[in-house]
Design a protein around this motif. Structure first.
Motif, PDB file in Angstrom:
ATOM      1  N   GLU A 168       0.828  -1.213   0.000  1.00  0.00           N
ATOM      2  CA  GLU A 168       0.000   0.000   0.000  1.00  0.00           C
ATOM      3  C   GLU A 168       0.859   1.259   0.000  1.00  0.00           C
ATOM      4  OE1 GLU A 168      -3.452   2.184   2.750  1.00  0.00           O
ATOM      5  OE2 GLU A 168      -2.751   0.159   3.238  1.00  0.00           O
ATOM      6  N   SER A 169       1.918   1.273   0.812  1.00  0.00           N
ATOM      7  CA  SER A 169       2.780   2.462   0.862  1.00  0.00           C
ATOM      8  C   SER A 169       3.497   2.675  -0.461  1.00  0.00           C
ATOM      9  CB  SER A 169       3.795   2.338   2.003  1.00  0.00           C
ATOM     10  OG  SER A 169       4.721   1.292   1.744  1.00  0.00           O
ATOM     11  N   GLN A 170       3.876   1.601  -1.143  1.00  0.00           N
ATOM     12  CA  GLN A 170       4.540   1.738  -2.437  1.00  0.00           C
ATOM     13  C   GLN A 170       3.572   2.270  -3.490  1.00  0.00           C
ATOM     14  OE1 GLN A 170       5.951  -2.296  -2.775  1.00  0.00           O
ATOM     15  NE2 GLN A 170       8.033  -1.753  -2.144  1.00  0.00           N
ATOM     16  N   ILE A 171       2.322   1.839  -3.435  1.00  0.00           N
ATOM     17  CA  ILE A 171       1.317   2.343  -4.375  1.00  0.00           C
ATOM     18  C   ILE A 171       1.161   3.851  -4.213  1.00  0.00           C
ATOM     19  CG2 ILE A 171      -1.146   2.304  -4.939  1.00  0.00           C
ATOM     20  CD1 ILE A 171      -1.124  -0.683  -4.215  1.00  0.00           C
ATOM     21  N   ARG A 172       1.095   4.321  -2.986  1.00  0.00           N
ATOM     22  CA  ARG A 172       0.917   5.755  -2.727  1.00  0.00           C
ATOM     23  C   ARG A 172       2.121   6.568  -3.176  1.00  0.00           C
ATOM     24  NH1 ARG A 172      -4.162   7.847  -1.720  1.00  0.00           N
ATOM     25  NH2 ARG A 172      -5.352   6.406  -0.436  1.00  0.00           N
ATOM     26  N   ARG A 173       3.286   5.935  -3.309  1.00  0.00           N
ATOM     27  CA  ARG A 173       4.489   6.671  -3.708  1.00  0.00           C
ATOM     28  C   ARG A 173       4.656   6.774  -5.219  1.00  0.00           C
ATOM     29  NH1 ARG A 173       9.055   3.714  -0.842  1.00  0.00           N
ATOM     30  NH2 ARG A 173       7.479   2.352   0.101  1.00  0.00           N
ATOM     31  N   ILE A 174       3.792   6.139  -5.963  1.00  0.00           N
ATOM     32  CA  ILE A 174       3.823   6.312  -7.419  1.00  0.00           C
ATOM     33  C   ILE A 174       3.124   7.640  -7.717  1.00  0.00           C
ATOM     34  CG2 ILE A 174       3.208   5.304  -9.635  1.00  0.00           C
ATOM     35  CD1 ILE A 174       3.058   2.593  -8.291  1.00  0.00           C
ATOM     36  N   ASP A 175       3.900   8.673  -7.936  1.00  0.00           N
ATOM     37  CA  ASP A 175       3.374  10.040  -7.967  1.00  0.00           C
ATOM     38  C   ASP A 175       3.461  10.682  -9.348  1.00  0.00           C
ATOM     39  OD1 ASP A 175       6.089  10.199  -8.086  1.00  0.00           O
ATOM     40  OD2 ASP A 175       6.328  11.629  -6.426  1.00  0.00           O
ATOM     41  N   ALA A 176       3.315   9.876 -10.404  1.00  0.00           N
ATOM     42  CA  ALA A 176       3.349  10.430 -11.762  1.00  0.00           C
ATOM     43  C   ALA A 176       1.978  11.012 -12.113  1.00  0.00           C
ATOM     44  CB  ALA A 176       3.747   9.346 -12.764  1.00  0.00           C
ATOM     45  N   TRP A 177       1.621  12.095 -11.451  1.00  0.00           N
ATOM     46  CA  TRP A 177       0.293  12.687 -11.603  1.00  0.00           C
ATOM     47  C   TRP A 177       0.157  13.384 -12.957  1.00  0.00           C
ATOM     48  CZ3 TRP A 177      -3.447  11.491  -8.315  1.00  0.00           C
ATOM     49  CH2 TRP A 177      -3.125  11.072  -7.033  1.00  0.00           C
ATOM     50  N   LYS A 178      -1.007  13.171 -13.565  1.00  0.00           N
ATOM     51  CA  LYS A 178      -1.341  13.839 -14.815  1.00  0.00           C
ATOM     52  C   LYS A 178      -2.741  14.416 -14.698  1.00  0.00           C
ATOM     53  CE  LYS A 178       1.484  10.866 -17.795  1.00  0.00           C
ATOM     54  NZ  LYS A 178       1.483   9.952 -18.965  1.00  0.00           N
ATOM     55  N   PRO A 179      -2.981  15.572 -15.315  1.00  0.00           N
ATOM     56  CA  PRO A 179      -4.335  16.151 -15.238  1.00  0.00           C
ATOM     57  C   PRO A 179      -5.327  15.324 -16.041  1.00  0.00           C
ATOM     58  CG  PRO A 179      -2.942  17.450 -16.703  1.00  0.00           C
ATOM     59  CD  PRO A 179      -2.047  16.442 -16.052  1.00  0.00           C
ATOM     60  N   LEU A 180      -6.526  15.168 -15.492  1.00  0.00           N
ATOM     61  CA  LEU A 180      -7.620  14.534 -16.209  1.00  0.00           C
ATOM     62  C   LEU A 180      -8.457  15.651 -16.817  1.00  0.00           C
ATOM     63  CD1 LEU A 180      -9.278  12.051 -16.963  1.00  0.00           C
ATOM     64  CD2 LEU A 180     -10.474  12.248 -14.772  1.00  0.00           C
ATOM     65  N   GLU A 181      -8.315  15.845 -18.110  1.00  0.00           N
ATOM     66  CA  GLU A 181      -8.999  16.946 -18.786  1.00  0.00           C
ATOM     67  C   GLU A 181     -10.493  16.626 -18.908  1.00  0.00           C
ATOM     68  OE1 GLU A 181      -7.747  19.801 -19.676  1.00  0.00           O
ATOM     69  OE2 GLU A 181      -5.666  19.339 -19.123  1.00  0.00           O
ATOM     70  N   LEU A 182     -11.319  17.464 -18.310  1.00  0.00           N
ATOM     71  CA  LEU A 182     -12.764  17.266 -18.348  1.00  0.00           C
ATOM     72  C   LEU A 182     -13.340  17.820 -19.646  1.00  0.00           C
ATOM     73  CD1 LEU A 182     -13.597  18.277 -14.660  1.00  0.00           C
ATOM     74  CD2 LEU A 182     -13.139  15.998 -15.580  1.00  0.00           C
ATOM     75  N   ASP A 183     -14.284  17.102 -20.217  1.00  0.00           N
ATOM     76  CA  ASP A 183     -14.921  17.550 -21.456  1.00  0.00           C
ATOM     77  C   ASP A 183     -16.429  17.348 -21.360  1.00  0.00           C
ATOM     78  OD1 ASP A 183     -15.312  14.817 -21.749  1.00  0.00           O
ATOM     79  OD2 ASP A 183     -13.621  14.568 -23.110  1.00  0.00           O
ATOM     80  N   GLU A 184     -17.108  17.478 -22.488  1.00  0.00           N
ATOM     81  CA  GLU A 184     -18.561  17.383 -22.491  1.00  0.00           C
ATOM     82  C   GLU A 184     -19.043  16.008 -22.036  1.00  0.00           C
ATOM     83  OE1 GLU A 184     -20.282  18.551 -26.151  1.00  0.00           O
ATOM     84  OE2 GLU A 184     -19.370  20.555 -26.167  1.00  0.00           O
ATOM     85  N   THR A 185     -18.280  14.969 -22.359  1.00  0.00           N
ATOM     86  CA  THR A 185     -18.676  13.626 -21.931  1.00  0.00           C
ATOM     87  C   THR A 185     -18.728  13.519 -20.413  1.00  0.00           C
ATOM     88  OG1 THR A 185     -17.665  12.696 -23.922  1.00  0.00           O
ATOM     89  CG2 THR A 185     -18.102  11.180 -22.099  1.00  0.00           C
ATOM     90  N   HIS A 186     -17.714  14.072 -19.743  1.00  0.00           N
ATOM     91  CA  HIS A 186     -17.701  14.059 -18.276  1.00  0.00           C
ATOM     92  C   HIS A 186     -18.856  14.885 -17.720  1.00  0.00           C
ATOM     93  CE1 HIS A 186     -13.363  13.197 -19.225  1.00  0.00           C
ATOM     94  NE2 HIS A 186     -13.580  12.270 -18.311  1.00  0.00           N
ATOM     95  N   TRP A 187     -19.095  16.050 -18.336  1.00  0.00           N
ATOM     96  CA  TRP A 187     -20.146  16.925 -17.802  1.00  0.00           C
ATOM     97  C   TRP A 187     -21.508  16.247 -17.884  1.00  0.00           C
ATOM     98  CZ3 TRP A 187     -24.669  19.137 -19.433  1.00  0.00           C
ATOM     99  CH2 TRP A 187     -25.184  20.165 -18.635  1.00  0.00           C
ATOM    100  N   ARG A 188     -21.771  15.508 -18.949  1.00  0.00           N
ATOM    101  CA  ARG A 188     -23.076  14.879 -19.123  1.00  0.00           C
ATOM    102  C   ARG A 188     -23.291  13.731 -18.144  1.00  0.00           C
ATOM    103  NH1 ARG A 188     -25.347  17.276 -23.320  1.00  0.00           N
ATOM    104  NH2 ARG A 188     -24.030  18.073 -25.020  1.00  0.00           N
ATOM    105  N   LYS A 189     -22.214  13.262 -17.518  1.00  0.00           N
ATOM    106  CA  LYS A 189     -22.343  12.218 -16.500  1.00  0.00           C
ATOM    107  C   LYS A 189     -22.552  12.792 -15.101  1.00  0.00           C
ATOM    108  CE  LYS A 189     -19.451   8.850 -18.957  1.00  0.00           C
ATOM    109  NZ  LYS A 189     -18.213   8.027 -18.889  1.00  0.00           N
ATOM    110  N   LEU A 190     -22.473  14.115 -14.961  1.00  0.00           N
ATOM    111  CA  LEU A 190     -22.667  14.743 -13.656  1.00  0.00           C
ATOM    112  C   LEU A 190     -24.080  14.474 -13.137  1.00  0.00           C
ATOM    113  CD1 LEU A 190     -21.052  18.282 -14.049  1.00  0.00           C
ATOM    114  CD2 LEU A 190     -20.297  16.486 -12.491  1.00  0.00           C
ATOM    115  N   PRO A 191     -24.243  14.384 -11.817  1.00  0.00           N
ATOM    116  CA  PRO A 191     -25.592  14.333 -11.263  1.00  0.00           C
ATOM    117  C   PRO A 191     -26.371  15.584 -11.663  1.00  0.00           C
ATOM    118  CG  PRO A 191     -23.963  13.736  -9.598  1.00  0.00           C
ATOM    119  CD  PRO A 191     -23.214  14.239 -10.787  1.00  0.00           C
ATOM    120  N   ALA A 192     -27.705  15.468 -11.699  1.00  0.00           N
ATOM    121  CA  ALA A 192     -28.544  16.560 -12.187  1.00  0.00           C
ATOM    122  C   ALA A 192     -28.314  17.852 -11.414  1.00  0.00           C
ATOM    123  CB  ALA A 192     -30.017  16.145 -12.105  1.00  0.00           C
TER     124      ALA A 192
END
Length: 469
Positions: A168-192
């Motif tokens: 678990e500690s090794q998993i948390r140390r994998i820190d290659a973070w990348k932005p998740l670009e939100l688009d219209e597909t994500h917005w349409r999945k939002l709760p009402a």
């Protein structure tokens, strides 16, 4: 000799004596602890370098059980991490939601004017992903709203590295973070309810303050410490008897339309759910446009945030992910997983780096990190010692200020003495810690410390001789 002014300043100087002594003692403790940590870490890394072996990621061989192994390869996971509040999901090692709010920030500075200190406060508005406690501001009119959402993170339960499974500690140390670009597909999945408030903006969700429904008040009835979301520089309370700006006229106080026709010029709107805030004219216009476009195209249009200037209380929500990637690690093999390597010096070696590195490179990187931390803490320790020495010697310099010519000489002498003593104390403390491990280095540091003391004595004698001459 009678001193008619500056008694308060002299009292403060005397009061600084014990505090200065505590700072000196604290700096010595910090330096001693830091050098002990540095020595133990260096010994542990040397021990690890002598016994580590490289193995292939594709096989967890029983022959390597309990050995310090170096493994490098691609990670993989079947986990699908999800943020249920925003209906965001990704096949990833880690996922996190970062919530920022446009808030007031207070900056404080102190300026000395004679024997007194005057404090000045300035305020500006900034984006921050942490709540700024405005209840402690000097200006109580600057009130920050509460966060409508919290930042949160998720990690996969199982991540494989070839035939191995990471801890678990090794998993948390994998820190290659990348932005998740939100688009219209994500917005349409939002709760009402979030589709009514959230807009897309540069790959993030942007929620204007006017559309934020604040969390309920605490049950004890106490007001939130951070204040009202619409207070501050960008909004003013309405005059007594007038409805809030943008709300329906007083003939329809609920904003629900009520009995009769809607006010002239306002677009029609449906009955809001019980407990919802009154709809503003801007919201009614948006609902009408959305309904019209839905009738024509079948899907509601995705709102885009276009305002150039943010307002106090506006919220931005972005998402970041860590996808499966290549890693290199150094740890003890235990079955098909890993545990830290316990060294004889009392430290542990459990290294994981994103990327492909040899075992020698991993050790070198750990040594460099140890060296950098050591020098940072050395600088902090010396600085605390220097400030402590000055505070300890401050009464002498303060008394000398009332004697012509002597004040400047003593003041400069105190500065030189404080600097020299702090350097000597730091060097002696460091040298003692390294005697057993690196005796040549320890002796060299002790010699430099003695030379520093001799230089201080020579400088002080030279200044005294120049003053008498």
């Amino acid at each position: 000799m009678e001193f008619s002014t500056g008694s308060k300043s002299r009292g403060c100087s005397v009061a600084a004596l014990p505090l200065g002594g505590l700072l000196v003692l604290g700096s010595i403790y910090l330096l001693q602890w830091n050098e002990g940590r540095a020595v133990r870490t260096a010994l542990g890394l040397g021990e690890a370098a002598a016994v580590m072996i490289s193995v292939e990621a594709g096989e967890a061989s029983p022959a390597n059980e309990g050995k310090l192994v170096h493994v490098s390869g691609d990670t993989a996971t079947e986990a699908v991490l999800a943020d249920e509040k925003f209906n965001i999901s990704a096949n990833a090692i880690q996922l996190r939601r970062v919530v920022e709010m446009y808030q007031w920030r207070e900056d404080k500075r102190e300026e000395k004017e004679g024997d007194r200190k005057r404090t000045y406060y300035t305020y500006d508005q900034v984006w921050s992903d942490r709540p700024i406690d405005s209840s402690r501001f000097n200006d109580t009119s600057k009130a920050n709203p509460r966060f409508p959402f919290d930042s949160e993170s998720w990690a996969a339960d199982a991540v494989e590295l070839g035939a191995f499974e990471l801890s678990e500690s090794q998993i948390r140390r994998i820190d290659a973070w990348k932005p998740l670009e939100l688009d219209e597909t994500h917005w349409r999945k939002l709760p009402a309810e979030l589709q009514q408030t959230a807009k897309l903006h540069e790959g993030k969700y942007y929620i204007p303050v006017a559309k934020i429904v604040q969390p309920p008040e605490p049950e004890n009835g106490e007001p939130p410490a951070s204040g009202d979301p619409t207070s501050g520089e960008n909004s003013e309370p309405p005059a007594t008897g007038d409805p809030p700006s943008g709300d329906p006229p007083s003939g329809d106080p609920t904003g629900a339309g009520g009995a009769g026709d809607p006010p002239s010029g306002d677009p029609p709107s449906g009955e809001p759910a019980a407990g919802d805030p009154p709809a503003t004219r801007e919201e009614l216009d948006e609902r009408l446009q959305r309904d019209l476009q839905t009738d024509l195209q079948g899907d509601p249009p995705v709102p885009q945030h276009t305002d150039a200037e943010p307002r106090l209380g506006d919220v931005r929500v972005r998402f970041e992910v860590v996808y499966p990637t290549k890693v290199s690690l150094l740890a003890v093999q235990k079955g098909d997983s890993f545990i830290p390597f316990a060294t004889q010096s009392g430290t542990q070696v459990d290294v994981l780096r994103v990327g492909e590195f040899t075992k020698e490179q991993l050790i070198d990187q750990e040594k460099a990190a140890n060296t950098m931390l050591t020098w940072i803490l050395r600088g902090v320790g010396w600085f605390l010692s220097f400030i402590g020495m000055l505070m300890f010697l401050a009464p002498v310099a303060k008394m000398a200020e009332y004697i012509p010519l002597l004040g400047k000489i003593v003041g400069t002498g105190v500065l030189i003495l404080g600097f020299g003593l702090s350097v000597a104390a730091a060097l002696i403390t460091i040298a003692i810690a390294w005697v057993a491990y690196r005796p040549v280095l320890a002796i060299s540091l002790l010699v430099v410390a003695v030379l520093a003391i001799v230089l201080i004595v020579w400088l002080l004698r030279s200044r005294n001789a120049a003053a008498k001459g």
